[in-house]
Scaffold this motif. Structure first.
Motif, PDB file in Angstrom:
ATOM      1  N   LYS A  24     -10.940  -8.876 -32.325  1.00  0.00           N
ATOM      2  CA  LYS A  24     -10.901  -9.208 -33.750  1.00  0.00           C
ATOM      3  C   LYS A  24      -9.575  -8.844 -34.401  1.00  0.00           C
ATOM      4  N   SER A  25      -8.820  -7.945 -33.767  1.00  0.00           N
ATOM      5  CA  SER A  25      -7.505  -7.579 -34.268  1.00  0.00           C
ATOM      6  C   SER A  25      -6.665  -7.123 -33.088  1.00  0.00           C
ATOM      7  N   GLY A  26      -5.348  -7.106 -33.292  1.00  0.00           N
ATOM      8  CA  GLY A  26      -4.473  -6.697 -32.206  1.00  0.00           C
ATOM      9  C   GLY A  26      -3.102  -6.305 -32.719  1.00  0.00           C
ATOM     10  N   ARG A  27      -2.402  -5.554 -31.867  1.00  0.00           N
ATOM     11  CA  ARG A  27      -1.034  -5.130 -32.174  1.00  0.00           C
ATOM     12  C   ARG A  27      -0.260  -5.090 -30.864  1.00  0.00           C
ATOM     13  N   ALA A  28       0.997  -5.547 -30.893  1.00  0.00           N
ATOM     14  CA  ALA A  28       1.794  -5.560 -29.672  1.00  0.00           C
ATOM     15  C   ALA A  28       3.276  -5.656 -30.009  1.00  0.00           C
ATOM     16  N   GLU A  29       4.096  -5.362 -29.016  1.00  0.00           N
ATOM     17  CA  GLU A  29       5.515  -5.672 -29.076  1.00  0.00           C
ATOM     18  C   GLU A  29       5.732  -6.970 -28.311  1.00  0.00           C
ATOM     19  N   PHE A  30       6.781  -7.709 -28.671  1.00  0.00           N
ATOM     20  CA  PHE A  30       7.023  -8.968 -27.970  1.00  0.00           C
ATOM     21  C   PHE A  30       8.509  -9.195 -27.724  1.00  0.00           C
ATOM     22  N   THR A  31       8.765  -9.961 -26.675  1.00  0.00           N
ATOM     23  CA  THR A  31      10.093 -10.507 -26.409  1.00  0.00           C
ATOM     24  C   THR A  31       9.953 -12.014 -26.360  1.00  0.00           C
ATOM     25  N   GLN A  32      10.772 -12.710 -27.134  1.00  0.00           N
ATOM     26  CA  GLN A  32      10.702 -14.165 -27.212  1.00  0.00           C
ATOM     27  C   GLN A  32      12.011 -14.761 -26.694  1.00  0.00           C
ATOM     28  N   THR A  33      11.886 -15.676 -25.747  1.00  0.00           N
ATOM     29  CA  THR A  33      13.048 -16.376 -25.211  1.00  0.00           C
ATOM     30  C   THR A  33      12.909 -17.858 -25.518  1.00  0.00           C
ATOM     31  N   VAL A  34      13.859 -18.384 -26.264  1.00  0.00           N
ATOM     32  CA  VAL A  34      13.842 -19.791 -26.659  1.00  0.00           C
ATOM     33  C   VAL A  34      14.945 -20.523 -25.901  1.00  0.00           C
ATOM     34  N   THR A  35      14.567 -21.574 -25.200  1.00  0.00           N
ATOM     35  CA  THR A  35      15.526 -22.365 -24.430  1.00  0.00           C
ATOM     36  C   THR A  35      15.581 -23.773 -24.996  1.00  0.00           C
ATOM     37  N   ALA A  36      16.737 -24.131 -25.534  1.00  0.00           N
ATOM     38  CA  ALA A  36      16.927 -25.486 -26.058  1.00  0.00           C
ATOM     39  C   ALA A  36      17.440 -26.371 -24.928  1.00  0.00           C
ATOM     40  N   PRO A  37      16.952 -27.617 -24.826  1.00  0.00           N
ATOM     41  CA  PRO A  37      17.376 -28.488 -23.725  1.00  0.00           C
ATOM     42  C   PRO A  37      18.839 -28.880 -23.829  1.00  0.00           C
ATOM     43  N   ARG A  39      20.833 -23.985 -24.210  1.00  0.00           N
ATOM     44  CA  ARG A  39      21.126 -22.737 -24.922  1.00  0.00           C
ATOM     45  C   ARG A  39      19.897 -21.840 -24.913  1.00  0.00           C
ATOM     46  N   VAL A  40      20.142 -20.544 -24.718  1.00  0.00           N
ATOM     47  CA  VAL A  40      19.054 -19.575 -24.634  1.00  0.00           C
ATOM     48  C   VAL A  40      19.255 -18.494 -25.692  1.00  0.00           C
ATOM     49  N   LYS A  41      18.178 -18.197 -26.429  1.00  0.00           N
ATOM     50  CA  LYS A  41      18.225 -17.140 -27.445  1.00  0.00           C
ATOM     51  C   LYS A  41      17.036 -16.211 -27.227  1.00  0.00           C
ATOM     52  N   THR A  42      17.301 -14.907 -27.247  1.00  0.00           N
ATOM     53  CA  THR A  42      16.248 -13.915 -27.042  1.00  0.00           C
ATOM     54  C   THR A  42      16.077 -13.054 -28.283  1.00  0.00           C
ATOM     55  N   SER A  43      14.834 -12.864 -28.702  1.00  0.00           N
ATOM     56  CA  SER A  43      14.512 -12.038 -29.864  1.00  0.00           C
ATOM     57  C   SER A  43      13.441 -11.024 -29.478  1.00  0.00           C
ATOM     58  N   THR A  44      13.392  -9.924 -30.215  1.00  0.00           N
ATOM     59  CA  THR A  44      12.346  -8.924 -29.988  1.00  0.00           C
ATOM     60  C   THR A  44      11.765  -8.494 -31.329  1.00  0.00           C
ATOM     61  N   GLY A  83      11.507 -30.860 -26.748  1.00  0.00           N
ATOM     62  CA  GLY A  83      11.843 -30.339 -25.435  1.00  0.00           C
ATOM     63  C   GLY A  83      12.266 -28.884 -25.436  1.00  0.00           C
ATOM     64  N   GLN A  84      12.172 -28.226 -26.581  1.00  0.00           N
ATOM     65  CA  GLN A  84      12.519 -26.804 -26.660  1.00  0.00           C
ATOM     66  C   GLN A  84      11.360 -25.954 -26.148  1.00  0.00           C
ATOM     67  N   ARG A  85      11.681 -24.967 -25.327  1.00  0.00           N
ATOM     68  CA  ARG A  85      10.661 -24.127 -24.711  1.00  0.00           C
ATOM     69  C   ARG A  85      10.811 -22.703 -25.216  1.00  0.00           C
ATOM     70  N   SER A  86       9.713 -22.144 -25.688  1.00  0.00           N
ATOM     71  CA  SER A  86       9.704 -20.778 -26.212  1.00  0.00           C
ATOM     72  C   SER A  86       8.674 -19.964 -25.448  1.00  0.00           C
ATOM     73  N   VAL A  87       9.116 -18.848 -24.874  1.00  0.00           N
ATOM     74  CA  VAL A  87       8.230 -17.978 -24.099  1.00  0.00           C
ATOM     75  C   VAL A  87       8.141 -16.616 -24.784  1.00  0.00           C
ATOM     76  N   LEU A  88       6.919 -16.215 -25.137  1.00  0.00           N
ATOM     77  CA  LEU A  88       6.676 -14.894 -25.708  1.00  0.00           C
ATOM     78  C   LEU A  88       5.907 -14.060 -24.699  1.00  0.00           C
ATOM     79  N   LYS A  89       6.428 -12.864 -24.403  1.00  0.00           N
ATOM     80  CA  LYS A  89       5.742 -11.932 -23.525  1.00  0.00           C
ATOM     81  C   LYS A  89       5.398 -10.683 -24.330  1.00  0.00           C
ATOM     82  N   PHE A  90       4.118 -10.299 -24.263  1.00  0.00           N
ATOM     83  CA  PHE A  90       3.616  -9.191 -25.065  1.00  0.00           C
ATOM     84  C   PHE A  90       3.502  -7.926 -24.215  1.00  0.00           C
ATOM     85  N   SER A  91       3.819  -6.792 -24.825  1.00  0.00           N
ATOM     86  CA  SER A  91       3.702  -5.493 -24.161  1.00  0.00           C
ATOM     87  C   SER A  91       3.127  -4.476 -25.135  1.00  0.00           C
TER      88      SER A  91
END
Length: 214
Positions: A37-50, A58-63, A180-188
């Motif tokens: 019902k609720s959650g909390r996490a840290e994330f790293t997001q990697t966005v790859t533009a074609p 082009r690749v951009k990483t955010s946290t 065609g842009q791909r965004s990957v979020l990984k949660f920790s």
């Protein structure tokens, strides 16, 4: 047993095993929506533009950090490389860009719909998700169970989302948009059903910020 018969048995056994594994992702999604019902996490997001016009991709990483409370409340707090906050309070979606000192305000019902945020935080149950998405199990990989969600509406910019689970816990999102842009979020450091304060999803416009209503 004849070779042809053996091949048929082998194929059938593989299909049954694959079907079971793929169903695991759907079961994880159903359990997640029902029990978390609720959650909390840290994330790293990697966005790859074609790659376009001879230019390399082009690749951009955010946290940052992520919190949500079902139904319909969430907060993405991007910290690096640029400060940005996205808050849904149940009625309004707020986006604050610290560098521009600018706030964008939209009605939440119009903004979410068939979005990755709807998969995580908006829907109260699996049936509600299935009203907006076609859901299908994917093969397990990287130690995770996966579900592919494809929006039924063709009006938005989202092409598909892969949701990865470790057990019932949300572990990853892989988002592909219509450009065609791909965004990957990984949660920790994922916390399941933490007690979130009443003010967690309250947004207060920073002093001097420009507010754009859409």
């Amino acid at each position: 047993m004849k070779k042809k018969q053996w091949m048929l048995v082998t194929v059938a056994a593989w299909a049954m095993a694959a079907g079971s594994a793929w169903a695991g992702g759907l079961e994880s999604l159903e359990a997640f929506v029902k029990n978390t019902k609720s959650g909390r996490a840290e994330f790293t997001q990697t966005v790859t533009a074609p790659a376009r016009d001879g230019q390399p991709s082009r690749v951009k990483t955010s946290t940052g950090t992520f919190e949500f409370q079902r139904p319909g409340k969430f907060k993405f707090d991007y910290q690096k490389p640029f400060a940005q906050t996205i808050v849904a309070d149940g009625k309004t979606l707020w986006l604050y860009d610290a560098d521009l000192n600018q706030v964008t305000q939209r009605a939440q019902a119009q903004a979410l719909g068939s979005t990755p945020a709807a998969l995580i935080a908006a829907a109260p149950n699996l049936r509600a998700l299935q009203a907006d998405f076609a859901l299908e199990g994917e093969p397990a990989r990287d130690g995770l169970e996966w579900v592919k969600a494809t929006p039924k509406s063709k009006d938005g910019q989202l092409q598909s989302v892969l949701v990865g689970f470790q057990g019932e816990g949300l572990a990853a999102l892989e988002i592909l948009d219509s450009f065609g842009q791909r965004s990957v979020l990984k949660f920790s450091k994922v916390e399941v059903n933490p007690a979130l304060g009443a003010g967690t999803f309250a947004f207060k416009t920073p002093a001097g910020a420009d507010v754009l209503k859409q």
